[in-house]
Design an enzyme around this catalytic site. Structure first.
Site: not given
Lengths: 587, 457
Positions: A77, A210
């Site tokens: 996730c 990210h």
């Protein structure tokens, strides 16, 4: 294989791909077989993510799209991508997860964020897991108060330089404003405190995390310290996470050449290093997927150019070093770099030759990450192994097809959820590291900036490219291709090995490594040699289930048995007369 | 290492540091793996499923299969019905399990997804094939702990599957608790040795300790079958091991099918195993065979042989409540002194029972529910112990305090033998004694002055 020998080698085809020792199945047939069991809707989606490769004109792949519920995915996730990957490795700040207990628990020291404690920074906070451990009461009445209290308690106990706060799924749903809590705490405690809205459900995979992490690190840390390191050639290594000590290996190699690393984002990195990384002169990008945002933003704001590198694989490492040296254009640096490459290659060549003698013609498949499934193909290629199938877990189209497709990528609803921060040139600190003339000259000499061509152009024609591989597809792949080794993650590892196929974890390296740079490459070749050659695979089938049966311990003809019988016969002879004597004595 | 931990204890009300528990869904996933032919399904973000599979895999070094509803923002806003229905359709067509065991996550709990209604709708629209089963358990991560998740999923098994036909079967149910496959195997072995037919659910032996044969089986041989769990409603009795993991499901079965329940503690050590064996004997009307008495005798023999190494040793324990209670009992049998005992799980029964056990013999012992390893470490810094027993996370404390360390409970991420050696039953006690003795003597042999380094111990 220019670094490894002068001419095209035996065992490689004219395009430089290793030739597999057994014929490969037809990729299109395997693909059709993989898709055949899927319900119509599932099939329609999967067929866009499961392709046969064409390196000339890579076909469009539906990467970075939603995972199909129920399919058994490798993906995690957004929280995992943010807390676990990009920011997690900063070892001298506190990381507090705001949410119920699980998320902090599972991200506690499970990614191998190796860190060496530096002088003056006595505490490695990565050994700690901190969370607000939200209970039902906070879910109902809100958790902001508890978060504020947790930050205060953490500060009182540890007195850190900075605290990062991470939101988990329920936090977003109940509407806790972690950013305002962080702002107030920052004012109150006088240290840098900032939050990340990285709720697990945002985006379709870790990748969203990210991006969120890049934004936060850029907004809250980069640029806070205008103190350049005292070194002539300064770079940052971006998208390198020091799994198994890779960053240390790269750092050491660069140092040998005379190149200084200001910061590695994010592997064994301190808060201070991040705060001053904008003072460096070049960003080299390892994992394009997880960190290209940062590279772009730093270029826009501070004028630091970025280039793609790859320190995985001998030839790739040499190429990357040359690229960095060429950027700085210093004769001494270039010469020193060539010397280092020559030295390292001389040491590596015998290892490659030895390992290749056993692994030549074998095959590999890899399903991992956002760059490793590409980078590691080079290591396999070095020792004569062909990658017959590969795919990423959470990459985007540009990581497959190259950055050339960026303008054509459609932004869907899931990606729109992720903030794109507006970045402008810093009025004082924007400083283009090269003049337009210098850039042109470099380009004319074959140098390219922001250059990532993706995985597909470097893979053989007609091999399989599978994005977000499902468990079912993995099983089919093993049955049809029978690869000699598969690179994947912890969830697949023991599934693959039940089939009798070794699996190298390419997230955690099976707790080994380093595998980066030249020394790391030698480690990897030897490791793959060990895994594929392990005797254990030959013992899987018991002898009584093999067609040619061996016999054990039966039959009087065998030499061993004969010898034992002779010894026993001799002992019996020696013993008998005494026994007789004893009997006669008694009589 | 752990240089931020000092002896000075600052009161904390909000910050959990180095937890000694994790969340409900992982327990539910583990329990569901103990049903034969079952696909555990995580209804929430895919990260939950990924984390749970990863962590279970690291512990068992075995394939851990489970599916997820892969929530994105849309599902989080509009509810997870479409995701669950689609998931069920995919799971049954691609992976063909006998049964799917759905558990919730904090996400689906917060938005209030009504799983039974969703299952019914999926059934109506044909996403669940005839003859296949879907069960569920509510496992909000913000309540209880992983142990509660295990218990809730076992309760789901009872609620959905167990039935009373009125035809009493000559068998005894055993609910084993959140224990290792090796422990479940040991329970079955003991029952077989006694000639008692048991139905154990869940049963992860032969699921999470499978052989390497070159063939991968998505649904391994092991696991309690649906028929067995159904028949549990007709058993003579239920023996439930552990208050936190097993007692509620056993009571639920008692209520639903009128099967009398015996609420025992985990059979760790002599007396707890005696009770378990006696309960089997009592319900089944069998004699304890000589072979089991022999096992017990060997354990007692070992305890007497090694008494000097254990007597009076100060021990810190961190673990799941049922495990800590049962282990404390065993350590007291060895006349050790459990001085610090914590569990991360909430539940007053823990402290109550621990005080019953410890107050008469170790009156100053520190006992805490909702504790964490950070505080346990601080206690150890204030007054050291001779031995630390905990899951793998204790290794940091053990290293920095240079204290003998025995890994026990869930998860064990850095060693492998827990897959093979039980800690339940008489033989399990032998295993624990062996591990503790090795930890003590390895340290002594490594560190003692040369003149005290001796061949024989």
């Amino acid at each position: 294989m220019s670094e490894l020998s002068e001419k095209p080698e035996e065992g490689y085809d004219c395009e430089g791909f290793p030739i597999p020792s057994a014929p490969l199945p037809d990729a299109a047939t395997v693909r059709a077989e993989m898709l055949s069991v899927y319900p119509a809707k599932t099939k329609k989606k999967r067929e866009k993510q499961l392709l046969t490769n064409d390196p000339g004109t890579p076909p469009e792949i539906a990467a970075n799209t939603r995972t199909i519920p129920g399919i058994i995915t490798q993906r995690g996730c957004t929280y995992a991508g943010c807390r676990g990957v990009v920011i997690g490795p900063i070892h001298d700040i506190l990381h507090i997860t705001h949410g119920p207990i699980g998320c902090s628990y599972y991200s506690w020291a499970t990614r191998r964020n190796l860190a060496r404690v530096k002088p003056g920074q006595p505490v490695n906070y990565l050994q700690y897991s901190m969370t607000t451990d939200m209970m039902e009461e906070e879910i109902i009445f809100g958790g902001e108060k508890k978060l504020a209290a947790a930050i205060r308690e953490a500060y009182r106990i540890f007195k850190p330089k900075a605290i990062a706060v991470y939101a988990t799924c329920p936090v977003g749903l109940i509407g806790d404003d972690i950013h305002s809590v962080c702002r107030k705490a920052k004012e109150e405690l006088g240290i840098n405190i900032f939050g990340f809205s990285c709720e697990g459900y945002k985006g379709v995979s870790q990748s969203a995390g990210h991006h969120i992490a890049n934004n936060g690190v850029f907004k809250h840390m980069v640029g806070l310290l205008d103190e350049p390191d005292k070194a002539k050639f300064r770079i940052n290594v971006l998208g390198e996470y020091n799994i198994g000590g890779d960053a240390w290996e790269i750092d050491q190699l660069l140092q040998k050449c005379g190149i200084h690393v200001t910061a590695t984002l994010s592997g064994d990195i301190s808060y201070e290093q991040i705060c001053k990384c904008h003072t460096s002169d070049l960003n080299v990008v390892m994992c394009h997927r997880s960190i290209n945002y940062m590279a772009e933003m730093m270029e826009t704001k501070f004028g630091i150019p970025w280039v793609k590198v790859n320190f995985i694989g001998a030839e790739q490492t040499a190429k990357s070093l040359r690229k960095i040296a060429k950027f700085f254009g210093d004769k001494q640096l270039i010469d020193r770099t060539e010397e280092v490459i020559a030295q390292e290659m001389a040491a590596l060549r015998p290892v490659i030759e030895d390992v290749k003698s056993r692994l030549k013609g074998k095959t590999a498949a890899m399903f991992v990450g956002g760059s490793r499934a590409h980078h590691y193909q080079h290591l396999f290629k070095d020792v004569g192994m062909l990658t017959v199938a590969a795919g990423y877990e959470f990459a985007h189209r540009d990581d497959y097809e190259g950055r050339v497709v960026l303008p054509t990528i459609k932004i869907d609803a899931d990606s729109r959820n992720i903030e794109e921060i507006e970045v402008e040139a810093d009025p004082k600190r924007y400083n283009p590291r090269k003049t337009p003339e210098q850039i042109e000259a470099l380009k004319a000499g074959g140098f390219s900036f922001k250059d990532y061509d993706g995985m597909m152009v470097e893979m053989k024609k007609h091999v399989l490219v599978i994005d977000d591989i499902s468990h079912h597809e993995m099983e089919k792949l093993i049955e049809t291709y029978k690869p000699d080794i598969i690179g994947s993650g912890i969830k697949d590892k023991f599934v693959i090995e039940k089939f009798g196929v070794p699996c190298k974890q390419l997230h955690s390296y099976d707790y080994g490594g380093p595998y980066a740079a030249f020394t790391g490459a030698a480690n990897f070749y030897k490791e793959i040699d060990r895994m594929i050659g392990s005797k254990v695979w030959k013992m899987v089938t018991p002898p009584w289930k093999k067609s040619t049966q061996e016999t054990f311990g039966v039959g009087i003809e065998s030499e061993g048995n004969k010898a034992i019988r002779e010894i026993v016969a001799g002992m019996a002879k020696a013993w008998k007369p005494k026994a007789k004597a004893a009997t006669s004595d008694e009589g | 290492m752990l240089d931020g931990t000092t002896a000075e204890i600052v009161e904390r009300k909000a910050l959990r540091i180095n937890a000694a528990k994790t969340c409900q869904p992982i327990g539910a996933m583990y329990a569901a793996l103990g049903i034969h032919g079952c696909m555990p399904h995580s209804h929430g973000s895919q990260g939950c499923c990924s984390y749970h599979r990863s962590h279970l895999t690291r512990h068992f070094k075995e394939p851990v299969m489970a599916t997820t509803s892969s929530f994105t923002e849309g599902a989080s806003v509009f509810g997870g019905l479409a995701n669950l229905t689609q998931a069920l359709r995919n799971i049954f067509s691609i992976y063909n399990p006998e049964i799917v065991a759905v558990h919730t996550t904090c996400l689906s709990e917060v938005i209030g997804d009504d799983i039974p209604t969703m299952i019914r709708k999926a059934k109506e629209e044909g996403s669940i094939p005839e003859g296949k089963m879907v069960i569920h358990a509510n496992t909000p991560s913000f309540v209880g702990s992983h142990v509660y998740g295990f218990s809730n999923m076992v309760m789901g098994m009872v609620n959905y599957l167990s039935e009373k036909t009125g035809n009493t079967l000559n068998q005894i149910n055993v609910i084993p608790g959140f224990v290792e496959p090796a422990d479940m195997r040991e329970i079955k072995r003991l029952a077989k040795e006694m000639g008692v037919k048991i139905v154990m659910f869940p049963d992860t032996s032969n699921v999470l300790d499978g052989p390497l044969t070159g063939q991968y089986k998505m649904y391994p041989e092991g696991g309690a079958t649906m028929a067995q769990i159904k028949s549990a409603g007709d058993s003579i009795a239920t023996i439930a091991l552990g208050h936190f993991a097993s007692h509620v499901p056993a009571a639920t079965l008692e209520q639903k099918c009128n099967v009398p329940a015996s609420f025992l503690e985990l059979p760790i050590g002599v007396q707890a195993t005696d009770r378990f064996v006696s309960a089997l004997r009592g319900y089944a009307g069998v004699d304890i065979p000589a072979s089991v008495e022999l096992e017990r005798g060997r354990l007692i023999d070992l305890m007497s042989d090694l008494h000097q190494y254990f007597h009076g040793k100060r021990v810190a324990i961190s673990g799941d409540p049922d495990h800590v209670i049962a282990l404390t009992r065993f350590l007291l049998e060895l006349e050790m002194k459990p001085v610090y005992c914590i569990t991360g799980s909430p539940g007053n029964q823990f402290e109550k029972r621990m005080h019953e056990l410890l107050d008469p013999v170790v009156p100053n012992a520190k006992i805490k529910q909702c504790g964490d390893n950070f505080e346990l470490h601080q206690w150890m810094k204030n007054e050291p112990v001779d031995l630390l027993i905990s899951n793998t996370y204790g290794k940091y404390i053990a290293r920095v305090e240079n204290v003998p360390f025995v890994r026990f409970g869930f998860p064990i991420l850095d060693r492998a033998a827990h897959r093979f050696y039980p800690t339940l039953g008489y033989m399990g006690a032998v295993n624990l004694i062996n591990q503790m003795l090795n930890a003590f003597l390895d340290k002594k042999d490594r560190e003692c002055a040369e003149e005290w380094f001796e061949l024989v111990q």
